[in-house]
Structure formats: structure tokens, C-alpha cells
Design a protein around this motif. Structure first.
Motif, mmCIF file in Angstrom:
data_model
loop_
_atom_site.group_PDB
_atom_site.id
_atom_site.type_symbol
_atom_site.label_atom_id
_atom_site.label_comp_id
_atom_site.label_asym_id
_atom_site.label_seq_id
_atom_site.Cartn_x
_atom_site.Cartn_y
_atom_site.Cartn_z
ATOM 1 N N GLY A 177 48.089 56.757 91.966
ATOM 2 C CA GLY A 177 49.299 57.074 92.720
ATOM 3 C C GLY A 177 49.779 55.912 93.570
ATOM 4 O O GLY A 177 50.984 55.612 93.605
ATOM 5 N N LYS B 96 44.515 59.432 93.376
ATOM 6 C CA LYS B 96 45.031 58.721 94.552
ATOM 7 C C LYS B 96 45.243 57.238 94.239
ATOM 8 O O LYS B 96 46.271 56.661 94.600
ATOM 9 C CB LYS B 96 44.057 58.843 95.720
ATOM 10 N N SER C 220 54.290 62.796 99.963
ATOM 11 C CA SER C 220 53.518 64.033 100.117
ATOM 12 C C SER C 220 52.077 63.832 99.657
ATOM 13 O O SER C 220 51.142 64.344 100.282
ATOM 14 C CB SER C 220 54.174 65.193 99.358
ATOM 15 N N GLY C 221 51.861 63.060 98.599
ATOM 16 C CA GLY C 221 50.500 62.763 98.148
ATOM 17 C C GLY C 221 49.726 61.976 99.197
ATOM 18 O O GLY C 221 48.548 62.233 99.437
ATOM 19 N N TYR C 222 50.407 61.035 99.823
ATOM 20 C CA TYR C 222 49.790 60.260 100.909
ATOM 21 C C TYR C 222 49.389 61.186 102.059
ATOM 22 O O TYR C 222 48.293 61.078 102.603
ATOM 23 C CB TYR C 222 50.763 59.181 101.390
ATOM 24 N N ALA D 7 56.339 67.546 91.862
ATOM 25 C CA ALA D 7 55.785 67.089 90.585
ATOM 26 C C ALA D 7 56.424 67.848 89.424
ATOM 27 O O ALA D 7 56.835 67.245 88.424
ATOM 28 C CB ALA D 7 54.271 67.254 90.572
ATOM 29 N N ILE E 32 57.229 62.452 96.202
ATOM 30 C CA ILE E 32 55.906 62.799 95.667
ATOM 31 C C ILE E 32 54.859 61.866 96.259
ATOM 32 O O ILE E 32 53.770 62.308 96.660
ATOM 33 C CB ILE E 32 55.896 62.728 94.121
ATOM 34 N N ALA F 290 51.888 69.694 102.663
ATOM 35 C CA ALA F 290 52.141 68.557 101.768
ATOM 36 C C ALA F 290 51.709 68.884 100.341
ATOM 37 O O ALA F 290 52.358 68.470 99.383
ATOM 38 C CB ALA F 290 51.422 67.305 102.272
ATOM 39 N N GLY F 291 50.649 69.656 100.194
ATOM 40 C CA GLY F 291 50.176 70.050 98.865
ATOM 41 C C GLY F 291 51.186 70.915 98.136
ATOM 42 O O GLY F 291 51.423 70.725 96.933
ATOM 43 N N HIS G 38 54.116 68.685 97.242
ATOM 44 C CA HIS G 38 53.691 67.778 96.170
ATOM 45 C C HIS G 38 53.753 68.485 94.808
ATOM 46 O O HIS G 38 54.263 67.915 93.838
ATOM 47 C CB HIS G 38 52.265 67.300 96.477
ATOM 48 N N ILE H 209 48.708 64.388 101.927
ATOM 49 C CA ILE H 209 47.561 65.200 101.506
ATOM 50 C C ILE H 209 46.283 64.376 101.644
ATOM 51 O O ILE H 209 45.283 64.821 102.214
ATOM 52 C CB ILE H 209 47.689 65.650 100.033
#
Length: 192
Positions: free
Chosen positions: A60, A57, A111-113, A153, A108, A145-146, A149, A115
Motif C-alpha cells: 500500500g 501495508k 484510511s489504510g494509513y 476499495a 483509500i 477508518a476500516g 477503507h 487503520i
């Protein structure tokens, strides 16, 4: 002849700032991809089970800030024009690939945010500052979101690998300056 590296892009090659951003972000994206694949294999009892996601995180968020800087820099210091030897199809494909790479990278990060903040908690960036959670709906948000993501990726890794192969094709088969320019060199430097 010693060539002093210029900071800004020129008509013949990329400058030092563009090269550092390009290669630094590329290296970080591949490192994050590897870290992401590794951390999902960890069991609850592994020492890295909680540390790896926090590291992922933090990197990221820093990577996203680097990408924002890169996009801003691209507008401040325009990249060199495509070599005249490139066909219209090559120019359009290259531009489309760059837009796709930037778009996928931003997706990405988003979506990581989503998650990371699904539980309503902020993201701590190396303990230095927090990025607040703005949207949170723990279960469904994190799951959807996972999946997004993961697919994004893989998409950015595949597209960037094709991008690299295209640069190698230009260098070894077409024998043009495409790759040299991102290494801070051009035929103008060597007098060719």
C-alpha cells in the motif's frame, strides 16, 4: 514497421512511463483488493494472519508512492487530448471518472494509513524504512477508518471496472483510438 516506444506522451498516444504507471497501478490495486478480502478471512491460527496485513501495508505504501509519481508525471507529460469524435458529455464524464479514481485511491491510502497506525506504531515497509504514526486513537480510529477503507476499495474496483468497460466500448463499438492510445498505439501508427 517497428515503432520505438517513446517515454513521454504525445498528442496521439501515451508514452511508456504513463503506460507502465497506469497498468502497474491498476494491477496492484486489484491485487491489493484480493489480498485485503483474503486476509480478513484468516483466523488467528493461520500462518498468514500476521504476515498478510504487513504485506498489504507495505504494498500500500509503495502503491501510494507510485500514485504520487503518476500524478506528478501527468503534469510533466500531459496526456493526449480526447479524440475529436468524443462528445462533450463523454469528455466531461471521462475527466470526472479520472478525478474520482485518483481521489478515491488517495482516500483509500489515507484510511489504510489510519487503520495501520491507530495503535501508534509506524508502518514498516518491507523492513526497509518506516512510515511514522502521526495520528492514533486505537479503537475508534481503526474501526471508522476500516469501514471507510472497505467501502472505498469496493468503489474504486467498481469505478475502475466501468472505466475498463468504457475503454472496451470505445474500442469495439465506437472503433476509436481510446484504448489503443493506452497500449502505445494509435491510428497514426498504422497509417489509418
Amino acid at each position: 514497421m517497428v515503432v520505438i516506444m517513446q517515454l513521454r506522451n504525445s498528442s496521439a498516444r501515451y508514452g511508456l512511463i504513463s503506460m507502465l504507471l497506469h497498468w502497474g497501478i491498476a494491477l496492484a490495486v486489484y491485487a491489493m483488493f484480493g489480498l485485503g478480502l483474503w486476509m480478513v478471512t484468516l483466523s488467528y491460527y493461520d500462518g498468514w494472519y500476521h504476515q498478510a496485513p504487513e504485506l498489504h501495508k507495505s504494498i500500500g505504501i509503495v502503491l501510494m508512492m507510485g500514485l504520487v509519481i503518476r500524478v506528478i508525471w501527468r503534469h510533466i507529460s500531459r496526456p493526449p487530448s480526447a479524440p475529436k469524435s468524443h462528445s462533450t458529455l463523454t469528455r466531461v464524464t471521462a475527466a470526472g471518472a479520472h478525478i474520482a479514481l485518483y481521489s478515491i485511491l488517495f482516500a483509500i491510502f489515507i484510511s489504510g494509513y489510519l487503520i495501520s497506525t491507530a495503535d501508534g506504531k509506524p508502518i514498516s515497509v518491507f523492513g526497509l524504512f518506516d512510515v511514522p504514526a502521526t495520528l492514533s486513537d486505537a479503537g475508534s480510529q481503526a474501526d471508522l477508518a476500516g469501514q471507510i477503507h472497505l467501502w472505498l476499495a469496493w468503489s474504486v474496483v467498481i469505478l475502475s471496472a466501468l472505466h475498463g468497460l468504457a475503454a472496451l466500448k470505445h474500442h469495439f463499438i465506437d472503433k476509436d483510438d481510446t484504448l489503443k492510445r493506452m497500449l502505445g498505439r494509435s491510428s497514426v501508427d498504422s497509417g489509418a
